[in-house]
Design an enzyme around this catalytic site. Structure first.
Site, PDB file in Angstrom:
ATOM      1  N   SER A 105      -3.730   7.463  13.513  1.00  0.00           N
ATOM      2  CA  SER A 105      -3.128   7.744  14.817  1.00  0.00           C
ATOM      3  C   SER A 105      -4.212   8.084  15.844  1.00  0.00           C
ATOM      4  O   SER A 105      -5.313   8.523  15.503  1.00  0.00           O
ATOM      5  CB  SER A 105      -2.135   8.908  14.707  1.00  0.00           C
ATOM      6  OG  SER A 105      -2.822  10.115  14.454  1.00  0.00           O
ATOM      7  N   GLN A 164       0.836  -1.205   0.000  1.00  0.00           N
ATOM      8  CA  GLN A 164       0.000   0.000   0.000  1.00  0.00           C
ATOM      9  C   GLN A 164       0.869   1.253   0.000  1.00  0.00           C
ATOM     10  O   GLN A 164       1.688   1.449   0.891  1.00  0.00           O
ATOM     11  CB  GLN A 164      -0.895  -0.005   1.241  1.00  0.00           C
ATOM     12  CG  GLN A 164      -1.872   1.172   1.309  1.00  0.00           C
ATOM     13  CD  GLN A 164      -2.575   1.234   2.645  1.00  0.00           C
ATOM     14  OE1 GLN A 164      -2.015   1.706   3.627  1.00  0.00           O
ATOM     15  NE2 GLN A 164      -3.808   0.756   2.695  1.00  0.00           N
ATOM     16  N   GLY A 165       0.692   2.112  -1.001  1.00  0.00           N
ATOM     17  CA  GLY A 165       1.447   3.361  -1.096  1.00  0.00           C
ATOM     18  C   GLY A 165       0.596   4.551  -0.718  1.00  0.00           C
ATOM     19  O   GLY A 165       0.144   5.308  -1.594  1.00  0.00           O
ATOM     20  N   SER A 187       3.692  -1.588   4.375  1.00  0.00           N
ATOM     21  CA  SER A 187       3.753  -2.896   5.020  1.00  0.00           C
ATOM     22  C   SER A 187       4.098  -3.984   4.011  1.00  0.00           C
ATOM     23  O   SER A 187       3.471  -4.083   2.956  1.00  0.00           O
ATOM     24  CB  SER A 187       2.408  -3.219   5.689  1.00  0.00           C
ATOM     25  OG  SER A 187       2.125  -2.286   6.696  1.00  0.00           O
ATOM     26  N   SER A 224       0.933   6.519   2.935  1.00  0.00           N
ATOM     27  CA  SER A 224       1.661   7.472   3.776  1.00  0.00           C
ATOM     28  C   SER A 224       2.924   7.984   3.097  1.00  0.00           C
ATOM     29  O   SER A 224       3.571   7.268   2.325  1.00  0.00           O
ATOM     30  CB  SER A 224       2.038   6.820   5.108  1.00  0.00           C
ATOM     31  OG  SER A 224       0.886   6.476   5.848  1.00  0.00           O
ATOM     32  N   GLU A 276     -10.141  -1.278   6.096  1.00  0.00           N
ATOM     33  CA  GLU A 276      -9.032  -1.631   6.986  1.00  0.00           C
ATOM     34  C   GLU A 276      -9.447  -1.516   8.445  1.00  0.00           C
ATOM     35  O   GLU A 276      -9.144  -2.387   9.259  1.00  0.00           O
ATOM     36  CB  GLU A 276      -7.850  -0.697   6.701  1.00  0.00           C
ATOM     37  CG  GLU A 276      -6.636  -0.946   7.581  1.00  0.00           C
ATOM     38  CD  GLU A 276      -5.480  -0.011   7.245  1.00  0.00           C
ATOM     39  OE1 GLU A 276      -4.338  -0.421   7.467  1.00  0.00           O
ATOM     40  OE2 GLU A 276      -5.725   1.111   6.790  1.00  0.00           O
ATOM     41  N   GLU A 328      -4.383  10.516  17.853  1.00  0.00           N
ATOM     42  CA  GLU A 328      -4.745  11.930  17.822  1.00  0.00           C
ATOM     43  C   GLU A 328      -5.831  12.188  16.777  1.00  0.00           C
ATOM     44  O   GLU A 328      -6.822  12.886  17.039  1.00  0.00           O
ATOM     45  CB  GLU A 328      -3.507  12.787  17.525  1.00  0.00           C
ATOM     46  CG  GLU A 328      -2.470  12.802  18.640  1.00  0.00           C
ATOM     47  CD  GLU A 328      -1.615  11.556  18.691  1.00  0.00           C
ATOM     48  OE1 GLU A 328      -0.871  11.387  19.673  1.00  0.00           O
ATOM     49  OE2 GLU A 328      -1.695  10.735  17.751  1.00  0.00           O
TER      50      GLU A 328
END
Length: 392
Positions: A371, A130-131, A165, A133, A248, A373
């Site tokens: 994340s 997976q591209g 990953s 981030s 996901e 946050e």
């Protein structure tokens, strides 16, 4: 815990249990529960196990028959994931394609894309990374700067991706790119399928705390892919990406909770062994850890019930990822504390035991997949209706 959805899927469940009992043996049985979404342990064994599953037609049970699946429904998919986790089978090496890319293609891909890519996924012939981030666009995914420009019948891609990953094993990448150079934020993005084995793609492994290299950074310099390799509408890749992330974040549910429950039971066994249950403060923390995995179970069952009833999952589904990741970290810290000095000792060649590996890998859970946050912002703004966070 026993799950029974009635006679409609009972035969399917029994068939799956019998198959797992017959095939989860030998080297596969010796690697029960090994691996995870960011755990590259025993890669070759897990890949061989995926091929065993493929030969038994157990991959993509809900995918259409014309692409190699079984064409079954949501109930069977839920039962499969639960029974698979219940048997503590190795984590599937092809999970990225099975859980993310495949459903994305089924939802937004062209017929040619489905025919080209779905059968090799189920046959374990092609692996995917997976591209999404980037160094400057992790949790703030809308800030992606990887560019793609049309050059005749091809896209030319330039940029950098990170935290891919199992990227070192990937034959193909699905890459979120900016195809409109004048666009900002969520607009002007396109999802592209890019072959990894070409001069314009360089994949470098990233070594994590557990000593594994399941993450990678990807450098795209004049990488090329066909004009027909855009998934969904050109310029509307944000919609495609969000659908993928939704898959996901909803894919863990009961299997993840079962894994955490086993760790909580191992924690209680360790506490008994060390006499820690005599300490009222430690006993309270251990009970709290056990309660947390029971809350995860109840939350996940509520979400499953809503999915089966055809309803959009409620607020508990939005909070599940934040709760599970933070409580799993606390569980790991407590396990290491109970292990004492022995928990800091590793074997030859940095050989970690299951408790140490789980603790180290859990430290990333509050980052990947959204994340904490960002999750708190989503809960505050979209669930509770609080004012949006001020932006500079």
């Amino acid at each position: 815990m026993e799950m029974d959805f009635g006679p409609a899927v009972r035969d399917f469940r029994d068939e799956l249990r019998d198959w797992l009992a017959d095939h989860l043996v030998g080297e596969f049985a010796a690697h029960r529960g090994v691996g995870g979404p960011v755990d590259g342990a025993a890669w070759e064994v897990r890949l061989a196990w995926d091929r065993e599953l493929s030969a038994g037609n157990w991959l993509g049970v809900g995918w259409p028959r014309e692409f190699g699946g079984r064409g079954l429904g949501l109930l069977e998919e839920i039962v499969f994931e639960y029974e698979y986790a219940r048997a503590d089978a190795p984590y599937r090496a092809t999970g990225n394609a099975l859980d993310l890319l495949g459903p994305m293609l089924l939802q937004a891909g062209t017929e040619d894309q489905k025919k080209r890519f779905l059968p090799p996924i189920l046959a374990v012939e092609e692996l995917w990374g997976q591209g999404f981030s980037e160094p400057g666009a992790g949790s703030d995914l809308a800030s992606v700067r990887t560019r793609a420009e049309r050059d005749g019948e091809e896209w030319v891609v330039d940029g950098q991706k990170v935290w891919t990953s199992f990227g070192v094993h990937a034959d193909w990448l699905y890459v979120l790119t900016r195809t409109d150079p004048d666009s900002r934020r969520h607009k002007g993005l396109t999802m592209l399928l890019v072959p990894a084995d070409q001069p314009g793609v360089e994949i470098r492994p990233i070594r994590n705390l557990a000593g594994q290299e399941e993450f990678a950074e990807v450098f795209l310099s004049g990488a090329r892919t066909g004009a027909d390799m855009a998934v969904g509408e050109v310029g509307h890749g944000w919609r495609t990406a969000m659908a993928t992330l939704g898959i996901e974040r909803g894919a863990t549910l009961l299997p993840q909770q079962l894994t955490f429950e086993r760790e909580a039971e191992a924690l209680i066994d360790l506490a008994r062994e060390r006499g820690a249950l005599d300490d009222p403060m430690l006993r309270r923390r251990i009970v709290d850890a056990w309660i947390s995995v029971r809350i995860m179970r109840t939350t996940n069952l509520r979400t499953v019930a809503e999915l089966v009833a055809g309803r959009t999952p409620g607020a508990q589904a939005t909070t599940a990822k934040l709760y599970a990741s933070t409580r799993h970290q606390e569980l790991g810290h407590l396990a290491m504390e109970l292990a004492g000095p022995a928990g800091q000792i590793v074997g030859a060649d940095y050989g970690l035991d299951a408790r140490q590996r789980s603790f180290l890998l859990s430290l990333a859970e509050t980052i990947y997949g959204g994340s904490s946050e960002i999750q708190r912002n989503i809960i505050g703004e979209q669930v509770l209706g609080l004012p949006k966070e001020p932006r500079p």
